[in-house]
Structures are given as C-alpha cells and as structure tokens.
Scaffold this active site. Structure first.
Site, PDB file in Angstrom:
ATOM      1  N   LYS A  13      -3.635  -6.808  -7.749  1.00 49.44           N
ATOM      2  CA  LYS A  13      -3.009  -8.098  -7.381  1.00 49.44           C
ATOM      3  C   LYS A  13      -3.944  -8.939  -6.516  1.00 49.44           C
ATOM      4  CE  LYS A  13       0.752  -6.488  -5.384  1.00 49.44           C
ATOM      5  NZ  LYS A  13       0.481  -5.033  -5.471  1.00 49.44           N
ATOM      6  N   ARG A  88       8.806  -8.315  -2.041  1.00 53.26           N
ATOM      7  CA  ARG A  88       8.740  -6.869  -2.254  1.00 53.26           C
ATOM      8  C   ARG A  88      10.128  -6.234  -2.216  1.00 53.26           C
ATOM      9  NH1 ARG A  88       3.074  -6.154  -0.238  1.00 53.26           N
ATOM     10  NH2 ARG A  88       2.398  -4.057  -0.703  1.00 53.26           N
ATOM     11  N   ARG A 127     -11.294   1.423  -2.659  1.00 54.18           N
ATOM     12  CA  ARG A 127     -11.191  -0.013  -2.393  1.00 54.18           C
ATOM     13  C   ARG A 127     -11.813  -0.410  -1.044  1.00 54.18           C
ATOM     14  NH1 ARG A 127      -5.443  -2.966  -2.681  1.00 54.18           N
ATOM     15  NH2 ARG A 127      -4.850  -1.747  -0.871  1.00 54.18           N
ATOM     16  N   ARG A 160      -9.136  -0.038   4.186  1.00 56.76           N
ATOM     17  CA  ARG A 160      -7.856  -0.131   4.888  1.00 56.76           C
ATOM     18  C   ARG A 160      -7.333   1.224   5.333  1.00 56.76           C
ATOM     19  NH1 ARG A 160      -4.291  -4.032   1.169  1.00 56.76           N
ATOM     20  NH2 ARG A 160      -2.749  -2.526   1.889  1.00 56.76           N
ATOM     21  N   ARG A 171       3.371   4.807  -0.175  1.00 64.09           N
ATOM     22  CA  ARG A 171       3.479   3.407  -0.620  1.00 64.09           C
ATOM     23  C   ARG A 171       3.953   3.326  -2.070  1.00 64.09           C
ATOM     24  NH1 ARG A 171      -2.264   1.536   0.379  1.00 64.09           N
ATOM     25  NH2 ARG A 171      -1.625  -0.497  -0.388  1.00 64.09           N
TER      26      ARG A 171
HETATM   27  P1  AMP Z   1      -0.579  -5.205   0.863  1.00 59.93           P
HETATM   28  O1  AMP Z   1      -1.839  -5.739   1.447  1.00 59.93           O
HETATM   29  O2  AMP Z   1       0.154  -6.218   0.034  1.00 59.93           O
HETATM   30  O3  AMP Z   1      -0.784  -3.899   0.115  1.00 59.93           O
HETATM   31  O4  AMP Z   1       0.382  -4.866   2.100  1.00 59.93           O
HETATM   32  C1  AMP Z   1       0.018  -3.906   3.082  1.00 59.93           C
HETATM   33  C2  AMP Z   1       1.238  -3.512   3.877  1.00 59.93           C
HETATM   34  O5  AMP Z   1       1.785  -4.672   4.538  1.00 59.93           O
HETATM   35  C3  AMP Z   1       2.397  -2.951   3.044  1.00 59.93           C
HETATM   36  O6  AMP Z   1       2.263  -1.570   2.777  1.00 59.93           O
HETATM   37  C4  AMP Z   1       3.574  -3.271   3.966  1.00 59.93           C
HETATM   38  O7  AMP Z   1       3.632  -2.357   5.056  1.00 59.93           O
HETATM   39  C5  AMP Z   1       3.203  -4.628   4.549  1.00 59.93           C
HETATM   40  N1  AMP Z   1       3.694  -5.740   3.692  1.00 59.93           N
HETATM   41  C6  AMP Z   1       2.961  -6.633   2.967  1.00 59.93           C
HETATM   42  N2  AMP Z   1       3.750  -7.502   2.331  1.00 59.93           N
HETATM   43  C7  AMP Z   1       5.014  -7.170   2.639  1.00 59.93           C
HETATM   44  C8  AMP Z   1       6.296  -7.678   2.277  1.00 59.93           C
HETATM   45  N3  AMP Z   1       6.415  -8.699   1.418  1.00 59.93           N
HETATM   46  N4  AMP Z   1       7.388  -7.087   2.806  1.00 59.93           N
HETATM   47  C9  AMP Z   1       7.281  -6.053   3.658  1.00 59.93           C
HETATM   48  N5  AMP Z   1       6.115  -5.503   4.036  1.00 59.93           N
HETATM   49  C10 AMP Z   1       4.992  -6.057   3.536  1.00 59.93           C
END
Ligand code: AMP
Length: 220
Positions: A13, A88, A127, A160, A171
């Site tokens: 994404k 999400r 990554r 990360r 996750r």
């Molecule tokens: P990402 O970079 O999109 O993989 O997000 C990393 C982490 O941020 C996720 O595992 C969640 O803990 C938090 N996060 C990101 N976007 C959301 C969202 N829309 N709702 C809740 N938590 C989020």
C-alpha cells in the site's frame, strides 16, 4: 480523485500510494506515517499511540479520526487524496464517509491489494522506509542504490519496530479481525476493485491505474 487503499500490512500500500499520489496529483495520506510523526514528539498522545503500535494493535478510532480530520482539512487535500492505512475499522469507514459528505464529496474507489500471506511476511521483514518522503524499499528485491539511503532525497532509511516477526503475526491477526470486513463495506457500495498485488511495482501500479481509470465519470 479520492482513493482508499485496502489490503493487509505488507501488501504494498505504502509503495503504491506514493506513486498513485504522484500520478493523480493528490496528496498521499498515511495514518501510519502521521502516527509515527506524533509518536516522535513523545507527548502523552504520542506515547499512548506508541503503546498500541508496538504491540501491533490498532490505535483507538477517536484518536486516529481526529488526526485524519485535521489532515483532510488542509488545502492540498481538497482536490482529493490517496488514503493509505485508513480506514482500518468499520467505524472509521463510516466516519470517513460522514466527514466527506459534510463537504459534498465521497470516496471514488477502494482498491483492495491482494497478496498471499507467505509473501507478506517476506516483504515486511525486508522492508525499509524513508522518514522524509515515505517511500519504502524491499531490501532484497529492490534495494536503494546506496546502502540504507533513500534514492529520492538522500535520507537514511529505517526499519520499523513493528516489522519484527512476532509483531507481524499480531498485525495480520488484527487485519483479519478488524480490517477485512471493510472489503464487504466497499463492495456493498459498488466501490471495491480487487487488484493482484504480486509482481513488480510497475505491474501492480498499472493494474491499479487501469482500475482507477475505469471508474466512470472521473477527470484524470
Ligand atoms: P501502517 O504504517 O499503516 O502499517 O500503520 C502502523 C501502525 O499504526 C498500525 O499497526 C497501527 O498500530 C497504527 N495505525 C495506522 N493507521 C491506523 C488506523 N487507521 N487505525 C488505527 N491504527 C492505525
């Protein structure tokens, strides 16, 4: 163009959102990036968000929604956006529709990037991300030209904390339980377009733009 990107962590994404945003001249809005930025401030809210992120759990809806609302109110997001990592949960999707309806807009398309689980785990463990432009690299398949340095802006890349194997498993479980129901939400509204997320970045991008360009009545 108002685009939502669905798909599990590691589906690509982030990588594709950056490229789609360039192509359609709209901002790339990643709630994960916004949250990592907030976490870096080490405020009470930042520490709270970090406690969920480190465990691979979702940050509470009200906090994420507040941050998103502020971001979408900025001038550059008026013409559209590519949403990466949001919504999400079903309440987030409903709230997003409401925020947009208030300003007379709606989501145009929800692209659902589909990738087998084995590939996801491989991708996430390899990554690295750029903290400046948000671009992500696969250190095995498409490493940067210079070791751990972003090709685009020269920033040092980072891996990360939540890309550790035990957090990846968590996750993926959270995705299945809380985010997967969004596929039906957008399908019911006629907005869902499944896209095969396997293959080269260019191939996946082409599939995505074909799906977007087939959306009726859109100026590109
Ligand atoms: P990402 O970079 O999109 O993989 O997000 C990393 C982490 O941020 C996720 O595992 C969640 O803990 C938090 N996060 C990101 N976007 C959301 C969202 N829309 N709702 C809740 N938590 C989020």
């Amino acid at each position: 163009m108002r685009i939502v990107l669905l798909g599990p962590p590691g589906a690509g994404k982030g990588t594709q959102a950056v490229r789609l945003a360039e192509r359609y001249e709209v901002p790339h809005v990643s709630t994960g990036d916004i949250l990592r930025f907030v976490v870096a401030w080490k405020t009470e809210i930042g520490l709270l968000a970090k406690s969920y992120m480190d465990e691979g759990e979702l940050v509470p809806d009200d906090l994420v929604l507040e941050l998103l609302r502020i971001r979408l109110a900025q001038d550059d997001a008026r013409v559209g956006f590519v949403l990466d990592g949001f919504p999400r949960t079903l309440p987030q999707a409903e709230a997003l529709d409401k925020i947009l309806a208030e300003i007379g807009h709606a989501i145009d398309v929800a692209l659902d990037l589909r990738v087998p689980t084995e590939l996801i785990v491989l991708r996430l463990s390899a990554r690295a991300s750029c903290p400046t432009c948000g671009r992500t690299y696969n250190l095995l398949a498409s490493p940067p030209k210079e070791d751990m340095i972003c090709n685009r802006d020269g920033s040092p890349l980072f891996q990360r904390d939540d890309d550790r194997p035990e957090v990846i498993t968590q996750r993926l479980g959270v995705f299945q339980r809380q985010t997967f129901p969004l596929v039906k939400y957008y399908e019911d509204r006629g907005l869902l377009r499944p896209v095969d997320g396997q293959g080269s970045e260019d191939e996946v991008l082409e599939r995505m733009t074909d799906a977007i360009d087939a959306v009726p009545g859109k100026v590109r």
